[in-house]
Motif scaffolding. Structure first.
Motif, PDB file in Angstrom:
ATOM      1  N   ALA A  71       0.836  -1.151  -0.097  1.00 48.85           N
ATOM      2  CA  ALA A  71       0.146  -0.006   0.066  1.00 48.85           C
ATOM      3  C   ALA A  71       0.838   1.406   0.001  1.00 48.85           C
ATOM      4  O   ALA A  71       0.445   2.426  -0.582  1.00 48.85           O
ATOM      5  N   ASP A  72       2.203   1.141   0.504  1.00 48.83           N
ATOM      6  CA  ASP A  72       2.811   2.334   0.290  1.00 48.83           C
ATOM      7  C   ASP A  72       3.783   2.446  -1.045  1.00 48.83           C
ATOM      8  O   ASP A  72       4.624   3.331  -1.079  1.00 48.83           O
ATOM      9  N   GLY A  73       3.430   1.698  -1.967  1.00 50.35           N
ATOM     10  CA  GLY A  73       4.043   1.645  -3.378  1.00 50.35           C
ATOM     11  C   GLY A  73       5.332   1.129  -3.569  1.00 50.35           C
ATOM     12  O   GLY A  73       5.769   1.096  -4.801  1.00 50.35           O
ATOM     13  N   SER A  74       5.550   0.423  -2.415  1.00 52.42           N
ATOM     14  CA  SER A  74       6.785  -0.518  -2.766  1.00 52.42           C
ATOM     15  C   SER A  74       6.245  -1.949  -3.388  1.00 52.42           C
ATOM     16  O   SER A  74       5.158  -2.142  -3.158  1.00 52.42           O
ATOM     17  N   LEU A  75       7.063  -2.634  -4.143  1.00 49.12           N
ATOM     18  CA  LEU A  75       6.911  -3.970  -4.663  1.00 49.12           C
ATOM     19  C   LEU A  75       7.382  -5.022  -3.614  1.00 49.12           C
ATOM     20  O   LEU A  75       8.368  -4.732  -2.835  1.00 49.12           O
ATOM     21  N   VAL A  76       6.730  -6.048  -3.471  1.00 49.32           N
ATOM     22  CA  VAL A  76       6.931  -7.272  -2.866  1.00 49.32           C
ATOM     23  C   VAL A  76       7.943  -7.947  -3.484  1.00 49.32           C
ATOM     24  O   VAL A  76       8.254  -8.289  -4.532  1.00 49.32           O
ATOM     25  N   SER A 103       4.476  -8.305 -14.527  1.00 50.56           N
ATOM     26  CA  SER A 103       3.286  -8.042 -14.243  1.00 50.56           C
ATOM     27  C   SER A 103       2.920  -7.632 -12.913  1.00 50.56           C
ATOM     28  O   SER A 103       3.339  -8.341 -12.006  1.00 50.56           O
ATOM     29  N   ILE A 104       2.301  -6.695 -12.860  1.00 46.88           N
ATOM     30  CA  ILE A 104       2.054  -6.152 -11.131  1.00 46.88           C
ATOM     31  C   ILE A 104       0.519  -6.344 -11.254  1.00 46.88           C
ATOM     32  O   ILE A 104      -0.332  -6.189 -11.766  1.00 46.88           O
ATOM     33  N   GLY A 105       0.211  -6.869 -10.194  1.00 51.09           N
ATOM     34  CA  GLY A 105      -1.322  -7.131  -9.539  1.00 51.09           C
ATOM     35  C   GLY A 105      -1.813  -8.621  -9.525  1.00 51.09           C
ATOM     36  O   GLY A 105      -1.697  -9.291  -8.634  1.00 51.09           O
ATOM     37  N   GLY A 106      -2.499  -8.747 -10.608  1.00 55.21           N
ATOM     38  CA  GLY A 106      -3.225 -10.085 -10.742  1.00 55.21           C
ATOM     39  C   GLY A 106      -4.578 -10.187  -9.953  1.00 55.21           C
ATOM     40  O   GLY A 106      -5.042  -9.024  -9.545  1.00 55.21           O
ATOM     41  N   ASP A 107      -4.985 -11.376  -9.484  1.00 53.09           N
ATOM     42  CA  ASP A 107      -6.296 -11.333  -9.042  1.00 53.09           C
ATOM     43  C   ASP A 107      -6.545 -10.570  -7.359  1.00 53.09           C
ATOM     44  O   ASP A 107      -7.276 -10.218  -7.051  1.00 53.09           O
ATOM     45  N   SER A 108      -5.133 -10.541  -6.708  1.00 51.45           N
ATOM     46  CA  SER A 108      -5.099 -10.090  -5.451  1.00 51.45           C
ATOM     47  C   SER A 108      -4.707  -8.916  -5.459  1.00 51.45           C
ATOM     48  O   SER A 108      -4.339  -8.279  -4.252  1.00 51.45           O
ATOM     49  N   ARG A 123       1.479   7.303  -6.313  1.00 48.14           N
ATOM     50  CA  ARG A 123       1.629   7.147  -7.608  1.00 48.14           C
ATOM     51  C   ARG A 123       3.262   7.569  -7.919  1.00 48.14           C
ATOM     52  O   ARG A 123       3.777   6.713  -8.766  1.00 48.14           O
ATOM     53  N   ASN A 124       3.793   8.344  -7.481  1.00 48.36           N
ATOM     54  CA  ASN A 124       5.227   8.519  -8.110  1.00 48.36           C
ATOM     55  C   ASN A 124       6.243   7.723  -7.285  1.00 48.36           C
ATOM     56  O   ASN A 124       7.178   7.267  -8.099  1.00 48.36           O
ATOM     57  N   THR A 125       6.089   7.376  -6.117  1.00 51.00           N
ATOM     58  CA  THR A 125       6.758   6.421  -5.268  1.00 51.00           C
ATOM     59  C   THR A 125       6.775   5.017  -6.235  1.00 51.00           C
ATOM     60  O   THR A 125       7.479   4.207  -6.540  1.00 51.00           O
ATOM     61  N   PHE A 126       5.288   4.671  -6.634  1.00 51.79           N
ATOM     62  CA  PHE A 126       5.152   3.498  -7.136  1.00 51.79           C
ATOM     63  C   PHE A 126       5.821   3.449  -8.341  1.00 51.79           C
ATOM     64  O   PHE A 126       6.590   2.493  -8.581  1.00 51.79           O
ATOM     65  N   THR A 127       5.561   4.437  -9.285  1.00 50.48           N
ATOM     66  CA  THR A 127       6.109   4.465 -10.802  1.00 50.48           C
ATOM     67  C   THR A 127       7.872   4.523 -10.536  1.00 50.48           C
ATOM     68  O   THR A 127       8.282   3.428 -11.458  1.00 50.48           O
ATOM     69  N   GLU A 128       8.385   4.894  -9.712  1.00 46.62           N
ATOM     70  CA  GLU A 128       9.926   5.027  -9.461  1.00 46.62           C
ATOM     71  C   GLU A 128      10.202   3.583  -8.841  1.00 46.62           C
ATOM     72  O   GLU A 128      11.394   2.925  -9.307  1.00 46.62           O
ATOM     73  N   ASN A 129       9.410   2.753  -8.185  1.00 45.06           N
ATOM     74  CA  ASN A 129       9.870   1.399  -7.776  1.00 45.06           C
ATOM     75  C   ASN A 129       9.658   0.473  -8.834  1.00 45.06           C
ATOM     76  O   ASN A 129      10.521  -0.363  -8.903  1.00 45.06           O
ATOM     77  N   VAL A 130       8.663   0.817  -9.807  1.00 44.35           N
ATOM     78  CA  VAL A 130       8.649   0.041 -10.950  1.00 44.35           C
ATOM     79  C   VAL A 130       9.710   0.075 -12.060  1.00 44.35           C
ATOM     80  O   VAL A 130      10.453  -0.914 -12.296  1.00 44.35           O
ATOM     81  N   LEU A 131      10.015   1.482 -12.139  1.00 48.81           N
ATOM     82  CA  LEU A 131      11.197   1.720 -12.996  1.00 48.81           C
ATOM     83  C   LEU A 131      12.726   1.043 -12.346  1.00 48.81           C
ATOM     84  O   LEU A 131      13.343   0.254 -13.336  1.00 48.81           O
ATOM     85  N   ASP A 132      12.714   1.158 -11.139  1.00 52.66           N
ATOM     86  CA  ASP A 132      14.049   0.447 -10.528  1.00 52.66           C
ATOM     87  C   ASP A 132      13.795  -1.349 -10.585  1.00 52.66           C
ATOM     88  O   ASP A 132      14.793  -1.506 -10.823  1.00 52.66           O
TER      89      ASP A 132
END
Length: 333
Positions: A71-76, A103-108, A123-132
């Protein structure tokens, strides 16, 4: 009685309901783009057993799923074993010229994506983490698998997240795709909340034409595929961006992988129903692929880890590849 209709040549879609009142009319730009047919496959990261048996050169894109988001925009983070398998798969696929995404997300993944999309800072934090993440693993891009925005408010949040991710990915030269539901029957309300402007921000759209509820009682029939293509074409997805999903699993009395079904009896590969299960047998996969070659920009397999690796004469990846290349697949004749 009123109907929904799509006009391919003019790209005109009109919805007429309730006593001749026109509730909405969407006029799509004429589609003059060139189609580069895509052979896309998701791979479930929870089952990496057969990844060394895949002929990756028969794909154009491989999508590893799913990476979950907090929920904080970080990836597991991946475990060490997951990371080793992931890196091996990336190297093997890219070595055959395949573009690899995650792919991010899925059913859960819907709840946290909703939370993130509702905040510009998240959203900004999330997009930066995705790029990383893309750069860390030398990937070619990302797929957003927020499958079911359920109302207009979530549709707007979905659009905001798509725009931000697209800006980040495209600025760095990466691929950005999204996954959507079929738009057919019970799925139409959820499809309708996605604004057509979203499709300007993606490289292609993976249409999950699965688990629909129409008169043939199959969860992903040839008619379902036709209806899904018609729906999203009418929503102004251009042909080259429209990728038709084909399930490699059954519905019905038991959810089973295509591999499990064929291991049960190879004759089941040539039909769509067996032992209380319904799925896509080889003739239906051929028919869907041929239809997609005329009206879409590719096909997508969900998911390739469920293909028939024990009975490789019945591999659906081979069936799709040979159909696209113009060969007659005769194993079910």
């Amino acid at each position: 009685m009123f109907t929904l209709s799509a006009c391919e040549s003019e790209g005109l879609f009109s919805a007429i309901i309730d006593d001749n009142w026109i509730e909405d009319e969407v006029v799509c730009d004429t589609d003059t783009t060139t189609v580069s047919f895509k052979k896309v496959a998701y791979w479930d990261g929870d089952d990496m057993d057969n990844m060394d048996e895949v002929d990756y050169d028969k794909l154009t894109h491989l999508i590893y799923g799913y990476i979950q988001v907090n929920a904080d925009g970080s990836l597991v983070e991946l475990s060490s074993d997951e990371e080793d398998d992931f890196e091996d798969m990336i190297a093997a696929a890219q070595g055959e010229g395949v573009e690899v995404l995650f792919s991010i997300g899925g059913d859960s993944g819907d709840t946290n994506l909703n939370t993130i999309a509702n905040s510009s800072s998240l959203r900004n934090t999330f997009t930066e983490n995705v790029l990383d993440f893309v750069e860390q693993y030398n990937l070619d891009g990302v797929d957003l698998n927020w499958q079911t925005p359920t109302d207009d408010d979530e549709g707007e949040l979905f659009e905001s997240l798509v725009e931000d991710l697209s800006d980040e990915m495209w600025d760095e030269g990466y691929i950005f795709t999204i996954s959507v539901i079929s738009g057919v029957d019970d799925d139409q309300d959820s499809g309708d909340v996605i604004d057509s402007s979203v499709f300007d921000y993606v490289d292609f759209v993976n249409v999950r034409a699965f688990d629909t509820d129409n008169s043939d009682d199959l969860h992903s029939s040839e008619q379902d595929a036709i209806d899904a293509i018609d729906y999203w074409t009418g929503r102004c997805v251009i042909q080259n961006k429209l990728v038709l999903g084909i399930p490699l699993y059954s519905a019905g009395d038991a959810v089973r992988s295509y591999d499990y079904i064929v291991d049960d009896d190879t004759a089941y590969a040539c039909v769509d129903e067996s032992e209380g299960r319904d799925y896509n047998g080889i003739p239906t996969v051929i028919a869907k692929t041929e239809y997609a070659m005329s009206y879409a920009g590719g096909v997508m397999m969900q998911s390739l880890d469920q293909d028939s690796y024990e009975n490789q004469s019945y591999l659906l990846l081979d069936v799709i590849n040979e159909t696209v290349d113009g060969y007659s697949v005769s194993i079910c004749d």
